[in-house]
Scaffold this active site. Structure first.
Site, PDB file in Angstrom:
ATOM      1  N   HIS A 198       0.828  -1.208   0.000  1.00 46.59           N
ATOM      2  CA  HIS A 198       0.000   0.000   0.000  1.00 46.59           C
ATOM      3  C   HIS A 198       0.862   1.256   0.000  1.00 46.59           C
ATOM      4  O   HIS A 198       0.528   2.254  -0.633  1.00 46.59           O
ATOM      5  CB  HIS A 198      -0.910   0.005   1.234  1.00 46.59           C
ATOM      6  CG  HIS A 198      -2.157  -0.777   1.034  1.00 46.59           C
ATOM      7  ND1 HIS A 198      -3.042  -1.026   2.050  1.00 46.59           N
ATOM      8  CD2 HIS A 198      -2.699  -1.359  -0.057  1.00 46.59           C
ATOM      9  CE1 HIS A 198      -4.058  -1.728   1.583  1.00 46.59           C
ATOM     10  NE2 HIS A 198      -3.865  -1.942   0.317  1.00 46.59           N
ATOM     11  N   ARG A 305      -8.283  -5.740 -10.119  1.00 45.89           N
ATOM     12  CA  ARG A 305      -8.009  -6.839  -9.184  1.00 45.89           C
ATOM     13  C   ARG A 305      -9.091  -6.838  -8.106  1.00 45.89           C
ATOM     14  O   ARG A 305      -9.155  -5.921  -7.295  1.00 45.89           O
ATOM     15  CB  ARG A 305      -6.633  -6.671  -8.545  1.00 45.89           C
ATOM     16  CG  ARG A 305      -5.478  -6.672  -9.538  1.00 45.89           C
ATOM     17  CD  ARG A 305      -4.154  -6.500  -8.786  1.00 45.89           C
ATOM     18  NE  ARG A 305      -3.011  -6.523  -9.691  1.00 45.89           N
ATOM     19  CZ  ARG A 305      -2.442  -5.437 -10.211  1.00 45.89           C
ATOM     20  NH1 ARG A 305      -2.930  -4.245  -9.924  1.00 45.89           N
ATOM     21  NH2 ARG A 305      -1.407  -5.538 -11.013  1.00 45.89           N
ATOM     22  N   ARG A 345     -11.103  -8.962 -13.016  1.00 48.56           N
ATOM     23  CA  ARG A 345     -10.524 -10.295 -12.825  1.00 48.56           C
ATOM     24  C   ARG A 345     -11.176 -10.951 -11.610  1.00 48.56           C
ATOM     25  O   ARG A 345     -11.284 -10.339 -10.548  1.00 48.56           O
ATOM     26  CB  ARG A 345      -9.015 -10.210 -12.602  1.00 48.56           C
ATOM     27  CG  ARG A 345      -8.355 -11.591 -12.497  1.00 48.56           C
ATOM     28  CD  ARG A 345      -6.858 -11.483 -12.327  1.00 48.56           C
ATOM     29  NE  ARG A 345      -6.486 -10.948 -11.027  1.00 48.56           N
ATOM     30  CZ  ARG A 345      -5.229 -10.685 -10.659  1.00 48.56           C
ATOM     31  NH1 ARG A 345      -4.245 -10.891 -11.516  1.00 48.56           N
ATOM     32  NH2 ARG A 345      -4.962 -10.192  -9.465  1.00 48.56           N
ATOM     33  N   GLU A 443      -0.916 -16.744 -17.974  1.00 49.24           N
ATOM     34  CA  GLU A 443       0.153 -16.485 -17.007  1.00 49.24           C
ATOM     35  C   GLU A 443       0.882 -17.753 -16.581  1.00 49.24           C
ATOM     36  O   GLU A 443       1.789 -17.710 -15.762  1.00 49.24           O
ATOM     37  CB  GLU A 443      -0.420 -15.770 -15.780  1.00 49.24           C
ATOM     38  CG  GLU A 443      -1.617 -16.463 -15.164  1.00 49.24           C
ATOM     39  CD  GLU A 443      -2.328 -15.604 -14.128  1.00 49.24           C
ATOM     40  OE1 GLU A 443      -1.695 -14.683 -13.581  1.00 49.24           O
ATOM     41  OE2 GLU A 443      -3.517 -15.869 -13.861  1.00 49.24           O
ATOM     42  N   ASN A 466       3.851 -10.785 -15.041  1.00 50.38           N
ATOM     43  CA  ASN A 466       4.496 -11.002 -13.736  1.00 50.38           C
ATOM     44  C   ASN A 466       4.581 -12.494 -13.413  1.00 50.38           C
ATOM     45  O   ASN A 466       5.651 -13.031 -13.117  1.00 50.38           O
ATOM     46  CB  ASN A 466       3.730 -10.277 -12.629  1.00 50.38           C
ATOM     47  CG  ASN A 466       3.651  -8.782 -12.864  1.00 50.38           C
ATOM     48  OD1 ASN A 466       4.200  -8.274 -13.820  1.00 50.38           O
ATOM     49  ND2 ASN A 466       2.977  -8.079 -11.985  1.00 50.38           N
ATOM     50  N   ARG A 477       9.980 -13.463  -7.511  1.00 49.83           N
ATOM     51  CA  ARG A 477      10.599 -12.150  -7.724  1.00 49.83           C
ATOM     52  C   ARG A 477      10.655 -11.294  -6.477  1.00 49.83           C
ATOM     53  O   ARG A 477      11.306 -10.247  -6.467  1.00 49.83           O
ATOM     54  CB  ARG A 477       9.864 -11.400  -8.848  1.00 49.83           C
ATOM     55  CG  ARG A 477       8.436 -11.029  -8.546  1.00 49.83           C
ATOM     56  CD  ARG A 477       7.710 -10.660  -9.829  1.00 49.83           C
ATOM     57  NE  ARG A 477       6.354 -10.249  -9.547  1.00 49.83           N
ATOM     58  CZ  ARG A 477       5.924  -9.007  -9.600  1.00 49.83           C
ATOM     59  NH1 ARG A 477       6.755  -8.049  -9.935  1.00 49.83           N
ATOM     60  NH2 ARG A 477       4.682  -8.698  -9.328  1.00 49.83           N
TER      61      ARG A 477
END
Length: 585
Positions: A198, A305, A345, A443, A466, A477
């Protein structure tokens, strides 16, 4: 003192120069002691008074937000207020005080550590970083209990001779950042944090240069040290030489000039020099983000999202958002986009990020029961979300995006549940878009390699770079020990990307990229050369990407990209991509 450089995670672009101001975590000063049985209720009262004081503090920050603040800032304060009210933070420490006779600070730290350990089991970077929000609320409570304060020195904003302040902290909450915004606060450096925290999101929305994930910056940097933040690279230079300081001040001035120029292209269509129009969409986490998307000139939302609605639902009761609550949020976003499409999504949670914190976590959660696998295993939860999204489609163009699909039977089961949700709404005479488009996130490498079965069944595709990179390279990552191996230009990654884009275009099915690569100007021309016509990104990156598009020639980029894709040497690929970026038409 000799100059030294630290490397972390870039989360907000730009250059900041100023003096370091260190914030000390209250948790470091916590005393541990047992209270007498006769003093237990007094200790409980002291804890509850602290909760009430923090609640009032957050309400004041929320109320005093400037009217022109990005809408998501208020939403972040609301999230912290919800976490504060959650029994896991508001009541569990009380139980610890009563049963173990711990002092209030010790009880709170004990509970925060227990909740943090549960979050550490979560694999998804976005949801795992929600642990930080719990810790930040806990830190706020500790500051009240210990009588310490989070504050910057008083500086007259009119006195231009005063240096800007670089806040250096183990961590810093969005609420604290908002309190600092009217001070000479130029940027911040933290030991913790990641791209999706955030605090990082607030930094981007306020346009404050920042570098996070520095590990031990708060221990190495001293009070009043001169500090340079290079937000583009996640680099922090401490006590720079006069020459380096001068060079970065010039870069800072150039950044300001460049940003002013970008504002002039906001209303221009994103058309390449040889006449191809590119669609630029926004990624959002909260319905209120739509305001920023609109202001940036986005053609719509390419990725909403939906996980935000499930954030903070970490109490023992596990009350999930109702259909009405979800519908209200989705409708807000759809109406706010004023006729531009909104791609929602479906829920991406699962065994690696359990909605039930008592649930046993999978041994390898990244490969476990998550995203669509979880939703298919919990059909009632999935149907509730599908109904809410479908209902919102009556108020503007909505697209449904399904994450982590890999198998034909998963697609077929998903389509069957969507059909079931539609029929339920028809039976109840509730309006929705009968022809709503349904798409798949590409993905997982298996999905990219078996694309025809997706093309046959879906209306559109969205490449989540990603996770695609993460799964292709077997790299987490956000793991500092291996994150240097995370490489978007790895030959295998480029092969999969180019293959998906080419197959989708040949089949005349829309395809976009919604991962970090879409918003990184280092890769804009490469993606254009692959044939990508639709990019979805954080709104803060949209104008920079648009400028790259306006200065590009597709015919030339296509030829160069074909040469790059034939290469298998990473160094040669990186050099060719850099040369492509430097082309002037």
């Amino acid at each position: 003192m000799a100059s030294f450089t630290l490397h972390g995670i870039p989360v907000s672009r730009g250059i900041a120069v100023g003096r370091a101001h260190l914030l000390t975590p209250a948790a470091l000063d916590v005393k541990h002691y047992l209270v007498a049985e006769t003093q237990v209720e007094a200790e409980v009262l002291r804890f509850r008074d602290a909760v009430e004081a923090v609640r009032e503090e957050l309400q004041t920050i929320r109320r005093d937000l400037p009217k022109d603040s990005p809408a998501e800032l208020g939403a972040f304060i609301d999230v912290h207020t919800l976490i504060l009210a959650d029994p896991m933070l508001a009541e569990m420490p009380v139980d610890i005080i009563r049963h173990r006779q711990y002092n209030a600070e010790w009880a709170l730290v004990t509970q925060i550590e227990e909740v943090s350990a549960q979050f550490d089991e979560i694999e998804d970077p976005y949801l795992r970083e929600r642990k930080t929000d719990v810790q930040q609320v806990g830190e706020r409570l500790l500051k009240v209990l210990t009588g310490t304060a989070t504050a910057l020195p008083e500086i007259d904003g009119e006195d231009s001779s005063q240096p800007n302040i670089i806040v250096v902290a183990h961590d810093i909450s969005p609420a604290d950042m908002l309190q600092f915004r009217d001070r000479a606060f130029a940027g911040f450096v933290t030991d913790l944090g990641g791209q999706n925290s955030h605090t990082a999101i607030v930094a981007r929305s306020l346009d404050i240069p920042a570098a996070v994930g520095m590990d031990n910056a708060s221990q190495l940097i001293l009070q009043d040290d001169w500090v340079i933040i290079d937000g583009d690279g996640g680099v922090v230079i401490v006590d720079p030489s006069p020459l380096v300081l001068m060079q970065y001040r010039e870069r800072q001035a150039q950044h300001a000039r460049d940003r002013k120029k970008l504002g002039k292209i906001k209303k221009l269509p994103a058309i390449t020099r040889d006449g191809t129009e590119i669609t630029l969409l926004a990624n959002i986490e909260l319905p209120e983000d739509c305001k920023h998307a609109m202001e940036s000139g986005a053609h719509g939302v390419g990725l909403f999202r939906s996980e935000f609605l499930f954030m903070g639902r970490i109490d023992e009761k596990q009350e999930l958002p109702t259909e009405e609550e979800q519908f209200s949020a989705y409708k807000f976003a759809v109406v706010a986009m004023k006729g531009r499409p909104v791609t929602i999504r479906t829920l991406d949670v699962g065994a690696d990020k359990p909605l039930d914190t008592a649930e046993q976590t999978a041994l390898n959660p990244a490969l476990g029961l998550r995203a669509i696998r979880y939703c298919l295993a919990e059909p009632q939860l999935f149907l509730t979300q599908l109904r809410a999204i479908l209902r919102a489609s009556a108020f503007g163009p909505v697209k449904l995006l399904i994450p982590m699909l890999a198998h034909a039977f998963e697609i077929d089961q998903t389509l069957s549940l969507i059909a079931q949700a539609k029929q339920q709404l028809r039976d109840e005479k509730i309006r929705f878009d009968e022809s709503i488009q349904i798409g798949a996130m590409i993905e997982i490498p298996a999905a990219a390699l078996a694309l025809p079965m997706f093309i046959k069944r879906m209306d559109f595709l969205s490449i989540g770079t990603n996770d695609l990179i993460q799964y292709t390279l077997a790299i987490d990552r956000v793991d500092h020990e291996v994150s240097h191996l995370y490489n978007p230009l790895h030959p295998a990654v480029l092969f999969l990307l180019a293959s998906v884009i080419a197959q989708a275009r040949k089949a005349e099915i829309p395809v976009s990229v919604c991962g970090e690569m879409a918003g990184d100007i280092k890769y804009t021309r490469l993606l254009l050369g692959m044939g990508l016509l639709e990019f979805s990104m954080d709104p803060t990156h949209l104008l920079s990407v648009k400028q790259e598009i306006l200065n590009s020639n597709l015919d030339s980029l296509t030829l160069q990209t074909k040469k790059i894709l034939r290469s298998t040497e990473p160094s040669a690929i990186a050099e060719a991509v850099q040369c492509m970026r430097e082309l002037v038409y």
